[in-house]
Structure formats: C-alpha cells, structure tokens
Design a protein around this motif. Structure first.
Motif, PDB file in Angstrom:
ATOM      1  N   ASN A 192       0.815  -1.218   0.000  1.00 20.49           N
ATOM      2  CA  ASN A 192       0.000   0.000   0.000  1.00 20.49           C
ATOM      3  C   ASN A 192       0.848   1.268   0.000  1.00 20.49           C
ATOM      4  OD1 ASN A 192      -2.501  -1.396   0.047  1.00 20.49           O
ATOM      5  ND2 ASN A 192      -2.168  -1.810   2.221  1.00 20.49           N
ATOM      6  N   LYS A 193       2.111   1.120  -0.307  1.00 15.73           N
ATOM      7  CA  LYS A 193       3.026   2.256  -0.340  1.00 15.73           C
ATOM      8  C   LYS A 193       3.676   2.336  -1.724  1.00 15.73           C
ATOM      9  CE  LYS A 193       4.314   2.187   4.539  1.00 15.73           C
ATOM     10  NZ  LYS A 193       3.284   1.301   5.005  1.00 15.73           N
ATOM     11  N   LYS A 221       5.032  11.777  -1.906  1.00 12.59           N
ATOM     12  CA  LYS A 221       5.071  10.375  -1.497  1.00 12.59           C
ATOM     13  C   LYS A 221       6.398  10.059  -0.816  1.00 12.59           C
ATOM     14  CE  LYS A 221       2.167   8.599  -5.228  1.00 12.59           C
ATOM     15  NZ  LYS A 221       2.162   7.726  -6.427  1.00 12.59           N
ATOM     16  N   TYR A 277       8.729   7.106  -0.725  1.00 10.58           N
ATOM     17  CA  TYR A 277       8.968   5.866  -1.434  1.00 10.58           C
ATOM     18  C   TYR A 277       9.759   4.883  -0.592  1.00 10.58           C
ATOM     19  CZ  TYR A 277       7.277   7.657  -5.881  1.00 10.58           C
ATOM     20  OH  TYR A 277       6.497   8.119  -6.884  1.00 10.58           O
TER      21      TYR A 277
END
Length: 187
Positions: free
Chosen positions: A128-129, A182, A184
């Motif tokens: 989910n990342k 985001k 990462y």
C-alpha cells in the motif's frame, strides 16, 4: 566466533517500518573492499571507500539495516565442514571483528535469496506504499510477476553497475520527482 546480533523477522520488519533502507554486505562486497574485482563488478577505489564508510557508520541509529551472512557467527571448524565455505567467509569474519559495529543489530543477508519468503515478508508493508524496486532486469522481471500492486522499477546492469551509478540515481530521482509528496520505499 563473532557473536553478531541478528534480528528476528519481526525485529527486522520493525526496522523497515521505521523507514530504514537495507544494505547487503556479503563476500563480494568484502572482496571489493579489499581491492579485488568480482565476477559482476570490477574494483573501483571510490566503491571500496563507499563500502568502508557504510560499514564504519553503521549503528542502531543510522538510516539503514546492514544485512550480513549468518556465517559470520560460525566457527572455522563449522565452516570447514563444507568445501570452500571457510575460504569464502573468513575475510568477512575477520573484517567483522576488525571494523564492524558489534552493538548494532544485523539482518541475514541470505534472506534475499529466499524469494518467496522475502516477497511475503515485505508484502504487507509495501503493497500500500509507493515502491521502487532497483535490481537487474532479470530480477525485476521475477518481482513484476510476483507482485499484484503498482510499483516502479529501475533496471540496473547485470554487471559493473557501479559505472552506471549516476544514471541509476537519476532514474530514481525522476520517479520520486513525479510526486514528491510520497515517501517511497526503495528495495
């Protein structure tokens, strides 16, 4: 014996959840550190200095988990029972005693060879990342076929990838710059 402290799987996952990177240090990296080329990477002084710095700066508080082979804790007698094992792992055992941080925890470097185990281990954390898998094209193809979530891939050369370090870093930067909000996970 070296008495390196190895993380349990749950401790290792906890370290990853903290946002730490994973750096694998095996017999090839020790050979490069000692000035010897290996079958997939020619020796470069800059690379050896980077490896040395990585070893010297490793601690419980640093931004990465170092993974080393559990053989570092085997006695020479145990290693000598299997042909070539002692000659392969003795340089790492010596370097561990000389310069590695004995207080820090370590992950099992061979964990990465247990593909199914590794993928299921990381799945719950990374699915989910936003993830960037960085490896040679062959390994990335295997990963692409195993995962069922979106991910980015940076294919590295199968040999002498250090010569392409700038290109690899630029590819990673380009992916991250697409959405800098985001965080990462680099694998």
């Amino acid at each position: 014996q070296s008495n390196a402290r190895f993380f349990t799987e749950s401790e290792f996952l906890d370290e990853i959840k903290k946002g730490k990177s994973i750096i694998r240090m095996g017999d090839g990296e020790i050979s490069l550190l000692h000035g010897r080329s290996i079958h997939y990477q020619i020796y470069k002084k800059e690379l050896a200095l980077g490896l040395k710095k990585t070893i010297q700066e490793h601690s419980s508080e640093c931004s990465y988990v170092m993974s080393i082979p559990v053989f570092v804790n085997y006695s020479n007698t145990e290693l000598n029972k299997t042909p070539n094992k002692l000659s392969c792992w003795l340089p790492l055992k010596v370097e561990f005693r000389r310069v590695f941080n004995k207080e820090a925890g370590y992950a099992d470097a061979h964990f990465f060879y247990y593909r199914d185990k590794m993928m299921s281990f990381f799945k719950s954390f990374v699915e989910n990342k936003p993830v960037i898998f960085i490896s040679n094209a062959e390994k990335n193809a295997l990963i692409r076929n195993k995962i069922n979530y979106p991910a980015d891939f940076v294919d590295t050369p199968s040999e002498h990838s250090f010569e392409s370090i700038d290109t690899i870093c630029n590819q990673i930067d380009a992916i991250i710059e697409k959405d800098s909000t985001k965080k990462y996970v680099l694998v």
